[in-house]
Motif scaffolding. Structure first.
Motif, short mmCIF file in Angstrom:
data_model
loop_
_atom_site.label_atom_id
_atom_site.label_comp_id
_atom_site.label_asym_id
_atom_site.label_seq_id
_atom_site.Cartn_x
_atom_site.Cartn_y
_atom_site.Cartn_z
N ASP A 32 0.82 -1.21 0.00
CA ASP A 32 0.00 0.00 0.00
C ASP A 32 0.86 1.26 0.00
O ASP A 32 0.59 2.21 -0.74
N ARG A 277 -0.78 18.43 7.44
CA ARG A 277 -1.23 17.54 6.37
C ARG A 277 -0.57 16.18 6.56
O ARG A 277 0.63 16.11 6.84
N ASP A 280 0.59 11.10 3.50
CA ASP A 280 0.10 10.49 2.25
C ASP A 280 -0.97 11.33 1.58
O ASP A 280 -1.70 10.86 0.73
N PHE A 281 -1.05 12.62 1.96
CA PHE A 281 -2.10 13.47 1.37
C PHE A 281 -1.65 13.98 0.01
O PHE A 281 -0.52 14.39 -0.14
N LYS B 16 -11.46 1.33 0.19
CA LYS B 16 -10.02 1.56 0.41
C LYS B 16 -9.68 2.84 -0.35
O LYS B 16 -9.15 2.80 -1.46
N LYS B 19 -6.02 8.66 -0.36
CA LYS B 19 -6.11 9.75 0.61
C LYS B 19 -6.50 11.07 -0.06
O LYS B 19 -5.83 11.54 -0.98
N GLY B 20 -7.63 11.61 0.38
CA GLY B 20 -8.03 12.94 -0.04
C GLY B 20 -8.58 13.04 -1.45
O GLY B 20 -8.99 14.13 -1.87
N GLN B 21 -8.64 11.95 -2.18
CA GLN B 21 -9.07 12.03 -3.58
C GLN B 21 -10.55 11.65 -3.70
O GLN B 21 -10.90 10.57 -4.21
N ARG B 24 -12.10 10.69 -7.22
CA ARG B 24 -11.65 9.36 -7.70
C ARG B 24 -12.25 8.24 -6.86
O ARG B 24 -12.58 7.17 -7.36
N ASP B 62 -10.55 21.00 3.96
CA ASP B 62 -10.63 21.04 2.49
C ASP B 62 -11.68 20.06 1.97
O ASP B 62 -12.26 20.27 0.90
N LEU B 63 -11.88 18.99 2.71
CA LEU B 63 -12.65 17.87 2.16
C LEU B 63 -14.04 17.69 2.76
O LEU B 63 -14.85 16.93 2.24
N GLY B 224 -7.00 -0.25 4.08
CA GLY B 224 -5.87 0.44 3.43
C GLY B 224 -4.97 1.10 4.44
O GLY B 224 -5.41 1.48 5.53
#
Lengths: 281, 302
Positions: A32, A277, A280-281, B16, B19-21, B24, B62-63, B224
Motif C-alpha cells: 500500500d 497535512r 500520504d495526502f 479503500k 487519501k483525499g481524492q 476518484r 478542504d474535504l 488500506g
C-alpha cells in the motif's frame, strides 16, 4: 484445607508475536505505501544481520524478488562473514544484489579527522551508507526501505539521520526478540538468527556488549516502560534496579532522536504545528 | 414509507480510498456498486470517512462537505451504478455544517426520482488520544438519534460511539433493531493468535451488543494503509444471537453481502429478554444519585 490457586510468579519476558499475522500485515503495508508513493521497487542495505534480512524477506514477499535491490556496503574493517551472510539472503530470495565498498568514501573524509574516535567513525560510516542508498534509489528508481527495529530506536542505538532516514520501515515497531521470531517464521537462514547481533562498525563489536544488557531483558523492560510502569514496579516484578535504570536512561536520553529537527515557530501557519497535512495526502 | 419489510438484503462496501481524492474514490465506489446492478441490495453500508480516508489532519477542512452535497453525490453514485433501483445508503463522511465540522454518518433513501436524508448522525465520541486526534479538528455530536426506515428502527454509531456499552444500549432501548457502525480502526496488537488484537476486540464488542440487546449489527470497516497505520477492514454482519453471518478480510476493498431475516430479532429477544428487563430497571440505574450526572436536566446543546 482448600487448594489455593494463584498464577506462578516469574519475571516478565519480552512480548510475543504472531509471525503469520505480522507478516500478512507488513506485506500489505509495503504494498500500500509503495502505491501511495507511486513506486514498485525497493532498495535496502543488506548488512548480513537479522534486521535487514527480515526486511528483505518481507520486501520480496510484498513486491516480488525481481523488484527488490539489496546493496551490501562493507567498510574495510567489516567482518568478511557479514558479506557472506548477506549473500545467503540474496541466494535464498533471488533478489538483486550489488556490493559497494564505502571505505574510500569514508576514508576520504576521515583523513582530515585522524583523531575521530570509534563513535564518530561509526557515525560517518552509517551516514555514508545512506548517501549510497539514496543515490542507488535514484539510479534504480526504487524506494529506500529502513531496517531499524524498535529496540534500537527506543535505546537510541542508531545514527540519527542515517539508519532512520528511509521513508518506509516495516520492522520499526517490532522489538528485537519479535524480529527474531519473525525471522524464524520467514525462513531467514539460521546463521543470521543465531549469531550475536552487531552494528559491525568496529572489530569484535556486539550490540549486547555495547548496550550492557541482553536484548531479552531490554525488550521485556522496554515493553513495560511503554505501557507506563514505573521503575519501582519493574523492580517489584524481578528486574534488577541497574537494568531498569540503564534502559530508562537510554530511553529518556534519546527522545530527540525519534523526532524531526526542532524548528522555531514564528507564525500561525508553522509547518506541522498549524499547517497539518498527513504524509500520504 | 409503507409497511416494514421482514427481509433486508444488506451489502457492505468496504472501501479503500486514496487519501483525499474524493472524486476518484466516488468513481471507484461507483464501479464497485455496478457489480450489484443485476441483483441490487436494499441497503448498502460504507465505512467511516469512506471516500476521503480517515487521517486527514488539517485537510479535513478542504474535504468536508455539507450533508446535502454528500447526499446528492451518493444518490448520483447509486443511480449511475444501479439505475432504476430503490436503495438505502449509509456512509461516513466529514461534514461541514456552515463552518462547524463533524465526523458524520448519513442514512439516505434513494429512489429513481429523488433522495431523502433519513438521518444524520454526528459522531459523539471523538477519540483524541495516542494515534487519534479527532477533537483537535472536529466538533462532537450531541445526540444519539434513532430513526425509522422501511426495515424498522435503526441507529447509526460511528466507530468509538460503539465502543461505549451504554451507546448501543441507549439506541436499543430507544427502539433500534439494527445498529449500523461505520468505522475506521487502525489495526494493532500482534500478540494474539491468528489475527490482530484490535480486530478481535471489535468483533467481541459488536457480538456482545448484538446478543445483549437482540439487534442486528452491520459493521463497515475502512481498509488500506494511511501513513503506516493500517485500517483493519473486517466489515461484518452479526445477527441478534451474536452469530457472525459474514465477515470481510482486513485488507483490500470488497463487497460483503447477506440477506437478513429481521424476524430473528423477536425470536432472539424471546429467548433472551435482556432488553425488556433493562427497560424496566433502567430508570433505577440512570436516576441513581451517585452517578456523576447534571441534575435538573441536560445543558443546552449550544
Amino acid at each position: 484445607m482448600l487448594p489455593i490457586v494463584e498464577p506462578a510468579r516469574q519475571i516478565p519476558g519480552p512480548p510475543g508475536i504472531d509471525p503469520a499475522v505480522a507478516t500478512e500485515w507488513l506485506v500489505a503495508f509495503l504494498r500500500d505505501e509503495l502505491v501511495v508513493r507511486r513506486q514498485t521497487r525497493a532498495v535496502l542495505g543488506l548488512s548480513g544481520g537479522v534486521d535487514s534480512a527480515v526486511t528483505a524477506f518481507l520486501c520480496a514477499r510484498a513486491l516480488g524478488p525481481d523488484n527488490v535491490y539489496a546493496i551490501r556496503m562493507p567498510y574495510k574493517t567489516s567482518q568478511a562473514s557479514s558479506l557472506a551472510d548477506a549473500a545467503l539472503v540474496v541466494e535464498a530470495l533471488g533478489i538483486h544484489c550489488a556490493t559497494i565498498d564505502i571505505s574510500a568514501a569514508v576514508d576520504g573524509y576521515l583523513q582530515y579527522e585522524p583523531n575521530a574516535d570509534a563513535r564518530r567513525r561509526g557515525n560517518v560510516m552509517a551516514r555514508t551508507r545512506m548517501v549510497v542508498l539514496f543515490d542507488q534509489s535514484a539510479k534504480l528508481d526504487a524506494l529506500p526501505i529502513g531496517t531499524g527495529n524498535k529496540t534500537e530506536r527506543l535505546l537510541g542505538y542508531f545514527t540519527w539521520h542515517a539508519d532512520d532516514t528511509p521513508p518506509l520501515n516495516p520492522i520499526g515497531d517490532l522489538l528485537k526478540c519479535q524480529v527474531w521470531e519473525l525471522a524464524r517464521y520467514l525462513g531467514v537462514p539460521g546463521r543470521l538468527i543465531d549469531k550475536a547481533p552487531t552494528a559491525d562498525l568496529e572489530a569484535d563489536q556486539t550490540d549486547e556488549a555495547d548496550l550492557g544488557i541482553s536484548y531479552r531483558d531490554a525488550d521485556a523492560i522496554l515493553n513495560l516502560i511503554l505501557l507506563g510502569y514505573s521503575d519501582a514496579q519493574l523492580v517489584e516484578r524481578g528486574f534488577s534496579p541497574q537494568q531498569v535504570a540503564l534502559v530508562r536512561r537510554r530511553v529518556d536520553g534519546t527522545h530527540w532522536k525519534r523526532h524531526l529537527p526542532t524548528t522555531a515557530m514564528l507564525t500561525g501557519t508553522a509547518i506541522n504545528e498549524f499547517y497539518l497535512r498527513p504524509v500520504d495526502f | 414509507m409503507s409497511e416494514t419489510s421482514v427481509r433486508l438484503r444488506a451489502a457492505i462496501l468496504q472501501t479503500k480510498p486514496l487519501k483525499g481524492q474524493y472524486a476518484r474514490n466516488l468513481q471507484s465506489a461507483g464501479t464497485a456498486l455496478k457489480q450489484l446492478s443485476k441483483d441490487p441490495p436494499d441497503l448498502v453500508v460504507m465505512p467511516e470517512a469512506a471516500l476521503t480516508g480517515y487521517f486527514l489532519e488539517g485537510a479535513v477542512y478542504d474535504l468536508a462537505l455539507p450533508a446535502e452535497r454528500f447526499a446528492r453525490d451518493l444518490a448520483q453514485l447509486w443511480r449511475g451504478a444501479c439505475a432504476g433501483a430503490v436503495v438505502d445508503l449509509a456512509a461516513g463522511f466529514y461534514e461541514n455544517d456552515a463552518g462547524t465540522y463533524y465526523n458524520s454518518a448519513m442514512y439516505l433513501h434513494v429512489a429513481p426520482d429523488g433522495e431523502q436524508i433519513v438521518h444524520l448522525h454526528r459522531k459523539m465520541f471523538l477519540p483524541t488520544y495516542g494515534v487519534f486526534d479527532e477533537e483537535r479538528f472536529l466538533s462532537r455530536g450531541r445526540n444519539l438519534g434513532v430513526f425509522e426506515t422501511r426495515f424498522g428502527r435503526m441507529a447509526l454509531l460511528v466507530c468509538e460511539d460503539a465502543c461505549h456499552a451504554i451507546v448501543p444500549t441507549i439506541a436499543a432501548v430507544k427502539g433500534a433493531r439494527v445498529l449500523i457502525v461505520p468505522s475506521a480502526s487502525p489495526g494493532r496488537g500482534i500478540e494474539n493468535d491468528g489475527e490482530l488484537g484490535s480486530i478481535a476486540q471489535w468483533r467481541d464488542r459488536l457480538r456482545f451488543a448484538a446478543i445483549e440487546h437482540g439487534v442486528f449489527v452491520l459493521y463497515a470497516g475502512l481498509t488500506g494503509f494511511e501513513g503506516g497505520k493500517g485500517m483493519s477492514g473486517s466489515s461484518c454482519m452479526i445477527d441478534p444471537r451474536g452469530t457472525v453471518l459474514a465477515e470481510a478480510p482486513p485488507f483490500d476493498a470488497c463487497i460483503l453481502r447477506c440477506d437478513l431475516d429481521l424476524r430473528e430479532i423477536d425470536l432472539a429477544r424471546a429467548t433472551l429478554p435482556l432488553l425488556g428487563d433493562l427497560g424496566s430497571a433502567l430508570p433505577d440505574l440512570l436516576l441513581d444519585e451517585e452517578l456523576p450526572l447534571p441534575r435538573g436536566g441536560r445543558a443546552a446543546d449550544r
